[in-house]
Design a protein around this motif. Structure first.
Motif, mmCIF file in Angstrom:
data_model
loop_
_atom_site.group_PDB
_atom_site.id
_atom_site.type_symbol
_atom_site.label_atom_id
_atom_site.label_comp_id
_atom_site.label_asym_id
_atom_site.label_seq_id
_atom_site.Cartn_x
_atom_site.Cartn_y
_atom_site.Cartn_z
ATOM 1 N N ASP A 69 0.858 -1.187 0.000
ATOM 2 C CA ASP A 69 0.000 0.000 0.000
ATOM 3 C C ASP A 69 0.894 1.237 0.000
ATOM 4 O O ASP A 69 2.084 1.174 0.286
ATOM 5 C CB ASP A 69 -0.988 -0.021 1.166
ATOM 6 C CG ASP A 69 -0.327 0.128 2.522
ATOM 7 O OD1 ASP A 69 0.904 0.147 2.567
ATOM 8 O OD2 ASP A 69 -1.045 0.229 3.543
ATOM 9 N N GLU A 70 0.330 2.359 -0.300
ATOM 10 C CA GLU A 70 1.105 3.577 -0.548
ATOM 11 C C GLU A 70 1.956 3.996 0.651
ATOM 12 O O GLU A 70 3.125 4.343 0.492
ATOM 13 C CB GLU A 70 0.158 4.721 -0.951
ATOM 14 C CG GLU A 70 0.759 5.596 -2.017
ATOM 15 C CD GLU A 70 -0.226 6.628 -2.512
ATOM 16 O OE1 GLU A 70 -0.185 7.746 -1.965
ATOM 17 O OE2 GLU A 70 -0.998 6.329 -3.427
ATOM 18 N N GLU A 71 1.401 3.957 1.843
ATOM 19 C CA GLU A 71 2.149 4.393 3.027
ATOM 20 C C GLU A 71 3.296 3.439 3.348
ATOM 21 O O GLU A 71 4.380 3.884 3.709
ATOM 22 C CB GLU A 71 1.207 4.521 4.238
ATOM 23 C CG GLU A 71 0.319 5.754 4.187
ATOM 24 C CD GLU A 71 1.108 7.045 3.953
ATOM 25 O OE1 GLU A 71 2.130 7.271 4.662
ATOM 26 O OE2 GLU A 71 0.726 7.818 3.067
ATOM 27 N N LYS A 72 3.075 2.156 3.209
ATOM 28 C CA LYS A 72 4.153 1.194 3.434
ATOM 29 C C LYS A 72 5.240 1.360 2.390
ATOM 30 O O LYS A 72 6.435 1.228 2.686
ATOM 31 C CB LYS A 72 3.612 -0.236 3.412
ATOM 32 C CG LYS A 72 2.915 -0.644 4.673
ATOM 33 C CD LYS A 72 2.569 -2.120 4.615
ATOM 34 C CE LYS A 72 1.890 -2.551 5.899
ATOM 35 N NZ LYS A 72 1.534 -3.966 5.866
ATOM 36 N N ALA A 73 4.839 1.639 1.154
ATOM 37 C CA ALA A 73 5.816 1.848 0.081
ATOM 38 C C ALA A 73 6.654 3.085 0.355
ATOM 39 O O ALA A 73 7.886 3.059 0.185
ATOM 40 C CB ALA A 73 5.114 1.964 -1.266
#
Length: 160
Positions: A69-73
């Motif tokens: 997901d965007e935040e983990k990336a």
């Protein structure tokens, strides 16, 4: 005197680079274009590491890999950027130290070679002087034999 200063400077640089890396991590996700860039990097890194792990553990590698997901990336890419920064600073410090050490060794080797050349020159000069003295001694010996001085001096010694 300069060696402890260089070592201390290298240690200070390594210590300073940690907060800089943390600042890079923090700022990495704020700029929109840069954010998208690091997300792409994180997704590519995730696909690569997952494929390698699957290959190592003997699992199927042709299975679709779910993207982060965007935040983990963003967090993964920021961590990667921070670690790369710390690694780059450490690698630069090690490279500098190795080059400094090799230059120092080269100077020492040059001094050894110069000392060896000086000793060879002195040896050659001593050999020339010895050769000169040997020739003079032979010529004096021949001269004394020809003129009978040796016989006179030995007979004079016999009388004493």
């Amino acid at each position: 005197m300069i060696l402890p200063v260089v070592k201390l400077g290298t240690l200070a640089l390594r210590t300073i680079c940690k907060p800089i890396a943390n600042r890079l991590k923090k700022e990495a996700g704020l700029h929109p274009r840069f954010r998208q860039f690091i997300i792409n990097i994180a997704q590519a890194n995730h696909r690569f590491t997952t494929t390698v792990q699957r290959h190592i553990y003997g699992h199927a590698t042709n299975v679709a890999i779910r993207p982060l997901d965007e935040e983990k990336a963003v967090q993964a890419a920021a961590d990667l950027i921070g670690e790369l920064f710390v690694f780059t600073v450490a690698a630069a410090a090690v490279t500098f130290e190795v080059q400094r050490s090799s230059r120092s060794e080269a100077r020492k080797e040059e001094m050894r070679i110069r000392e060896l050349q000086e000793m060879k020159q002195k040896d050659e000069e001593i050999a020339r002087k010895l050769n000169f003295l040997n020739r003079n001694w032979k010529s004096w010996n021949n001269l004394s034999k020809n003129e009978g001085l040796l016989a006179f001096s030995t007979s004079g010694m016999a009388m004493c």
